[in-house]
Enzyme design. Structure first.
Site, PDB file in Angstrom:
ATOM      1  N   CYS A  61      32.451  50.981  48.278  1.00 19.49           N
ATOM      2  CA  CYS A  61      31.155  50.675  48.915  1.00 19.49           C
ATOM      3  C   CYS A  61      31.081  49.189  49.263  1.00 19.49           C
ATOM      4  CB  CYS A  61      30.017  51.002  47.954  1.00 19.49           C
ATOM      5  SG  CYS A  61      29.849  52.754  47.636  1.00 19.49           S
TER       6      CYS A  61
ATOM      7  N   ILE B  91      24.709  41.780  39.500  1.00 17.73           N
ATOM      8  CA  ILE B  91      26.142  42.144  39.517  1.00 17.73           C
ATOM      9  C   ILE B  91      26.731  42.058  40.926  1.00 17.73           C
ATOM     10  CG2 ILE B  91      27.821  43.951  38.963  1.00 17.73           C
ATOM     11  CD1 ILE B  91      26.378  43.010  36.445  1.00 17.73           C
TER      12      ILE B  91
ATOM     13  N   LYS C 212      32.185  60.236  37.200  1.00 16.29           N
ATOM     14  CA  LYS C 212      33.056  59.780  38.302  1.00 16.29           C
ATOM     15  C   LYS C 212      33.819  58.527  37.880  1.00 16.29           C
ATOM     16  CE  LYS C 212      31.400  57.041  41.658  1.00 16.29           C
ATOM     17  NZ  LYS C 212      32.178  55.816  41.885  1.00 16.29           N
ATOM     18  N   ASN C 213      33.121  57.572  37.272  1.00 18.07           N
ATOM     19  CA  ASN C 213      33.764  56.276  37.004  1.00 18.07           C
ATOM     20  C   ASN C 213      34.719  56.286  35.817  1.00 18.07           C
ATOM     21  OD1 ASN C 213      32.597  55.351  39.275  1.00 18.07           O
ATOM     22  ND2 ASN C 213      30.954  54.225  38.248  1.00 18.07           N
TER      23      ASN C 213
ATOM     24  N   ARG D  82      33.846  42.193  46.445  1.00 16.08           N
ATOM     25  CA  ARG D  82      34.659  43.013  45.524  1.00 16.08           C
ATOM     26  C   ARG D  82      36.083  42.478  45.365  1.00 16.08           C
ATOM     27  NH1 ARG D  82      32.643  49.139  45.661  1.00 16.08           N
ATOM     28  NH2 ARG D  82      32.981  48.830  43.432  1.00 16.08           N
ATOM     29  N   PRO D  83      36.226  41.226  44.984  1.00 14.37           N
ATOM     30  CA  PRO D  83      37.565  40.651  44.773  1.00 14.37           C
ATOM     31  C   PRO D  83      38.281  41.331  43.595  1.00 14.37           C
ATOM     32  CG  PRO D  83      35.904  39.192  43.886  1.00 14.37           C
ATOM     33  CD  PRO D  83      35.164  40.267  44.625  1.00 14.37           C
ATOM     34  N   ILE D  84      39.599  41.136  43.489  1.00 16.10           N
ATOM     35  CA  ILE D  84      40.345  41.709  42.349  1.00 16.10           C
ATOM     36  C   ILE D  84      41.099  40.606  41.603  1.00 16.10           C
ATOM     37  CG2 ILE D  84      40.548  44.001  43.403  1.00 16.10           C
ATOM     38  CD1 ILE D  84      43.449  43.308  44.124  1.00 16.10           C
TER      39      ILE D  84
ATOM     40  N   ARG E 145      30.795  61.346  47.707  1.00 12.27           N
ATOM     41  CA  ARG E 145      31.854  60.714  46.889  1.00 12.27           C
ATOM     42  C   ARG E 145      31.485  60.736  45.403  1.00 12.27           C
ATOM     43  NH1 ARG E 145      32.243  55.062  47.982  1.00 12.27           N
ATOM     44  NH2 ARG E 145      33.401  55.297  46.052  1.00 12.27           N
TER      45      ARG E 145
ATOM     46  N   ASP F  98      24.129  50.494  38.978  1.00 11.32           N
ATOM     47  CA  ASP F  98      24.266  51.722  39.777  1.00 11.32           C
ATOM     48  C   ASP F  98      22.984  52.540  39.815  1.00 11.32           C
ATOM     49  OD1 ASP F  98      27.724  52.336  38.758  1.00 11.32           O
ATOM     50  OD2 ASP F  98      26.820  50.889  40.108  1.00 11.32           O
TER      51      ASP F  98
ATOM     52  N   ARG G  97      37.588  52.395  45.974  1.00  8.65           N
ATOM     53  CA  ARG G  97      37.795  51.198  45.153  1.00  8.65           C
ATOM     54  C   ARG G  97      38.814  51.486  44.046  1.00  8.65           C
ATOM     55  NH1 ARG G  97      37.024  45.637  44.320  1.00  8.65           N
ATOM     56  NH2 ARG G  97      36.393  45.189  42.208  1.00  8.65           N
TER      57      ARG G  97
HETATM   58  C1  EPZ Z   1      32.653  49.530  38.558  1.00  9.17           C
HETATM   59  O1  EPZ Z   1      33.036  48.771  39.692  1.00  9.17           O
HETATM   60  C2  EPZ Z   1      31.990  50.771  39.125  1.00  9.17           C
HETATM   61  N1  EPZ Z   1      32.946  51.483  39.973  1.00  9.17           N
HETATM   62  C3  EPZ Z   1      30.777  50.378  39.970  1.00  9.17           C
HETATM   63  O2  EPZ Z   1      30.124  51.591  40.340  1.00  9.17           O
HETATM   64  C4  EPZ Z   1      29.811  49.569  39.111  1.00  9.17           C
HETATM   65  O3  EPZ Z   1      28.748  49.122  39.936  1.00  9.17           O
HETATM   66  C5  EPZ Z   1      30.533  48.375  38.499  1.00  9.17           C
HETATM   67  O4  EPZ Z   1      31.691  48.819  37.762  1.00  9.17           O
HETATM   68  C6  EPZ Z   1      29.643  47.594  37.554  1.00  9.17           C
HETATM   69  O5  EPZ Z   1      29.180  48.438  36.537  1.00  9.17           O
HETATM   70  C7  EPZ Z   1      33.921  52.214  39.387  1.00  9.17           C
HETATM   71  O6  EPZ Z   1      34.007  52.288  38.179  1.00  9.17           O
HETATM   72  C8  EPZ Z   1      34.856  52.928  40.313  1.00  9.17           C
HETATM   73  P1  EPZ Z   1      33.297  45.106  38.196  1.00  9.17           P
HETATM   74  P2  EPZ Z   1      34.050  47.512  39.513  1.00  9.17           P
HETATM   75  O7  EPZ Z   1      34.732  44.772  38.243  1.00  9.17           O
HETATM   76  O8  EPZ Z   1      35.001  47.779  38.419  1.00  9.17           O
HETATM   77  C9  EPZ Z   1      33.125  40.785  40.148  1.00  9.17           C
HETATM   78  C10 EPZ Z   1      29.265  53.215  41.761  1.00  9.17           C
HETATM   79  O9  EPZ Z   1      28.192  53.179  42.384  1.00  9.17           O
HETATM   80  N2  EPZ Z   1      34.591  40.828  40.053  1.00  9.17           N
HETATM   81  O10 EPZ Z   1      32.622  45.286  36.882  1.00  9.17           O
HETATM   82  O11 EPZ Z   1      34.550  47.177  40.867  1.00  9.17           O
HETATM   83  C11 EPZ Z   1      32.598  41.723  41.240  1.00  9.17           C
HETATM   84  O12 EPZ Z   1      32.640  41.078  42.507  1.00  9.17           O
HETATM   85  C12 EPZ Z   1      30.132  51.979  41.727  1.00  9.17           C
HETATM   86  O13 EPZ Z   1      29.700  54.199  41.097  1.00  9.17           O
HETATM   87  C13 EPZ Z   1      35.314  39.677  40.385  1.00  9.17           C
HETATM   88  O14 EPZ Z   1      34.746  38.642  40.734  1.00  9.17           O
HETATM   89  O15 EPZ Z   1      32.996  46.401  39.053  1.00  9.17           O
HETATM   90  C14 EPZ Z   1      31.199  42.010  40.791  1.00  9.17           C
HETATM   91  O16 EPZ Z   1      30.362  40.938  41.172  1.00  9.17           O
HETATM   92  C15 EPZ Z   1      29.649  50.870  42.649  1.00  9.17           C
HETATM   93  N3  EPZ Z   1      36.674  39.709  40.314  1.00  9.17           N
HETATM   94  C16 EPZ Z   1      31.317  42.022  39.253  1.00  9.17           C
HETATM   95  O17 EPZ Z   1      32.526  41.314  38.955  1.00  9.17           O
HETATM   96  C17 EPZ Z   1      37.344  40.834  39.918  1.00  9.17           C
HETATM   97  O18 EPZ Z   1      38.589  40.805  39.846  1.00  9.17           O
HETATM   98  C18 EPZ Z   1      31.377  43.414  38.663  1.00  9.17           C
HETATM   99  O19 EPZ Z   1      32.539  44.009  39.101  1.00  9.17           O
HETATM  100  C19 EPZ Z   1      36.599  41.985  39.593  1.00  9.17           C
HETATM  101  C20 EPZ Z   1      35.226  41.964  39.657  1.00  9.17           C
END
Ligand code: EPZ
Length: 417
Positions: free
Chosen positions: A116, A326, A22-23, A121-123, A396, A304, A92
């Site tokens: 979720c 995380i 999925k990811n 989940r900031p960007i 999902r 996850d 997301r």
């Molecule tokens: C991906 O989410 C996955 N989702 C998540 O899986 C997974 O838990 C996560 O990576 C970590 O492995 C998808 O790929 C669609 P991150 P993502 O950016 O990219 C912080 C599932 O169950 N952060 O690595 O959103 C954030 O708040 C889902 O399949 C910022 O601060 O994760 C978090 O604490 C849930 N600013 C950490 O980084 C940003 O701009 C990890 O986020 C981006 C992230």
């Protein structure tokens, strides 16, 4: 309302075949618009997240033809229009259209993504990466306009090895002028698969899977054929279920090294597991030992899988701990596990599990995707009947989960309540 009803106590035997990741898929479908020609992607899982992305592609006048596990995407007649809030908040991963549209048209207009509720989940890291490439970000409440006169390669060091930010910056940099270096990049296997897809279309990306990724901008991308890797989180979920109630349960179509951290943890607990070339066989054993799990970025233990693994820890003798590093809100499943009979307490980002405990079926809620998977795992071993609501979260991310579990002997069925 859609629900799942599970009668626990069945021993699961036979073979479960793992679907496409999925990811990886949720990034590859948006990334396909970077091509000027039709691309074919196979091993695409049938998930509501995939459906949502195909709807967004259609809204951009991208033709999407689905044939069993393959999707043929033709962006040759696409238009760059705003991605509405209704579409943006469906998942997301809608934010990958930001990087792809910026990379292709130097302009993207969309809204804050969904996903979720496991944290804020900031960007910010994504947007900082786009700005480093020369883009200007205008943000009016939930609406984002990201545009650039020109995208130029840059050296970008991520404050955190964010999966999403690594991928999104890679998408935006693919056609930028010059070379981009992403330092402290995430190393997840899905990132390697996405980089391979982009290179199959003519991109020039190296280092994916390491902490430093180099992207040399190219002028155009062309047609290609690509295969999505197996889903390591789906595979891990079924492996944990096998450790709970399996007898020679075969999990087929996997890449074992993507599961190294889980497999070593299961062996430590005392699970009977045999690993093959592209499969594993797992059986439940007695007298599991308590352990401590700390989630981390790849290749550490995946966040996850901490929720499904917690169910196994309720069956381990002694005091186990899950430390979630995380996401700040990824323990919403605990209250429902305790309602089923487990003995878990939470302090800050650590859950402490005392086991083993007998679980008894009750009505529970799937609060998010992987919490829902944990509820299914618990229902399969709980005495009596467990009813799970809010199952749309589960659908999902797990293709045909009811059919796959039924095929190996589980008593699980869809129910309207
Ligand atoms: C991906 O989410 C996955 N989702 C998540 O899986 C997974 O838990 C996560 O990576 C970590 O492995 C998808 O790929 C669609 P991150 P993502 O950016 O990219 C912080 C599932 O169950 N952060 O690595 O959103 C954030 O708040 C889902 O399949 C910022 O601060 O994760 C978090 O604490 C849930 N600013 C950490 O980084 C940003 O701009 C990890 O986020 C981006 C992230």
């Amino acid at each position: 309302m859609k629900a799942l009803e599970i009668t626990g106590g069945q021993e699961l035997s036979g073979t479960i075949r793992v679907s496409g990741a999925k990811n990886a898929c949720v990034a590859i479908l948006p990334a396909a618009i970077l091509s000027d020609e039709e691309v074919t992607v196979c091993n695409v899982p049938e998930l509501t997240d995939t459906d949502a992305l195909c709807e967004i592609l259609n809204s951009l006048n991208v033709s999407v033809k689905r044939a069993s596990e393959s999707v043929i995407i033709d962006p040759s007649k696409m238009i760059n229009v705003e991605i509405t809030e209704n579409y943006s908040k469906k998942l997301r991963a809608s934010y990958y259209f930001m990087g792809a549209l910026l990379g292709k048209y130097k302009k993207a207009v969309m809204y804050f993504p969904g996903g979720c509720s496991i944290g804020a989940r900031p960007i910010n890291l994504h947007l900082k990466g786009f700005e480093a490439l020369g883009a200007k970000v205008t943000n009016d409440r939930n609406k984002y306009i990201v545009e650039a006169d020109e995208l130029k390669g840059a050296n970008i060091c991520l404050d955190f090895a964010s999966v999403g930010a690594t991928i999104n910056i890679m998408l935006a940099a693919t056609k930028a002028k010059g070379t981009t270096i992403i330092d402290n990049a995430a190393r997840e296997p899905e990132i390697v698969n996405i980089a391979t897809f982009l290179n199959n279309m003519g991109a020039r990306i190296s280092g994916a899977g390491t902490s430093t990724i180099k992207i040399q901008g190219v002028d155009s991308l062309h047609k290609c054929f690509h295969e999505i890797i197996p889903d390591r989180i789906e595979a891990g979920t079924y492996t944990i279920i096998g450790a709970l109630c399996g007898k020679n349960l075969k999990i087929d179509n996997i890449i074992p090294e993507h599961l190294d951290s889980l497999i070593s943890k299961l062996i430590e607990i005392g699970v009977d597991i045999e690993v093959g070339q592209d499969y594993l066989v797992v059986s439940k054993k007695d007298n599991y030992k308590a352990t401590t799990v700390k989630t981390a970025v790849y290749p550490g233990f995946p966040t996850d899988l901490q929720q499904p693994l917690t169910v196994l820890l309720t069956q381990c003798s002694g005091k186990s701990k899950v430390i979630e590093t995380i996401w700040e809100n990824r323990f919403m499943h605990i209250v429902y596990l305790n309602n089923l009979g487990s003995d878990i307490t939470i302090k800050n980002q650590t859950a402490t599990i005392i086991g083993p405990t007998e679980l008894k079926g009750v009505k529970v809620v799937a609060t998010d995707l992987r919490a829902g998977a944990a509820m299914i795992a618990a229902g399969l071993i709980a005495e009596g009947t467990t009813t799970i609501t809010n199952v749309e979260h589960i659908l999902r991310g797990y293709e045909q989960i009811v059919e796959k579990l039924t095929s190996v002997g589980a008593k699980i069925r869809n129910k309207e309540i």
